[in-house]
Design a protein around this motif. Structure first.
Motif: not given
Length: 137
Positions: A35-63
């Motif tokens: 938003w600040v740099l007036d760029q398109t919104y990338p997909l990779w932060p959403w995917v990586s955060a989704g994987v991280l949140a899923t691991l945190a919810a299901l198996s936190p020891r893997t983190l």
């Protein structure tokens, strides 16, 4: 270094870390920076955060390895930032203030340099009345 990277971490702490880290990744890299740099919104932060949140919810020891690396990075960054902040504080605030005070002849300790009649810089305190505790404010 500190013992923060060697102490045992509970599953609740790892879960909280994973969820918080994924939230920060989404807010910083998925929303704020594009938003600040007036760029398109990338997909990779959403995917990586989704994987991280899923691991945190299901198996936190893997983190745990990621948590240890992140905490080590935090210790190093804190060490470096402290030195930078203290350097800037000294050279941008205290040193110029000391130079200005010496140029105008102000001495914060009220020392009389050159006065050879005194043995020390000690200033004796004044004698208080015996009833000075009767009305403390």
């Amino acid at each position: 270094m500190n013992n923060a990277t060697t102490t045992p971490v509970t599953s609740a702490e790892l879960r909280q870390f994973g969820l918080l880290f994924s939230t920060v990744v989404i807010l910083l890299f998925g929303v704020l920076l594009p938003w600040v740099l007036d760029q398109t919104y990338p997909l990779w932060p959403w995917v990586s955060a989704g994987v991280l949140a899923t691991l945190a919810a299901l198996s936190p020891r893997t983190l745990q390895p990621f948590y240890r690396v992140w905490m080590r990075f935090g210790l190093i960054a804190g060490y470096i930032n402290t030195r930078i902040i203290m350097f800037m504080l000294y050279y941008l605030v205290f040193a110029p203030l000391g130079i200005i005070m010496s140029l105008v002849g102000r001495d914060a300790l009220l020392r009389k340099t050159g006065d050879t009649t005194q043995d020390s810089y000690r200033v004796t305190s004044s004698q208080r009345d015996n009833d000075h505790f009767e009305r403390p404010y």
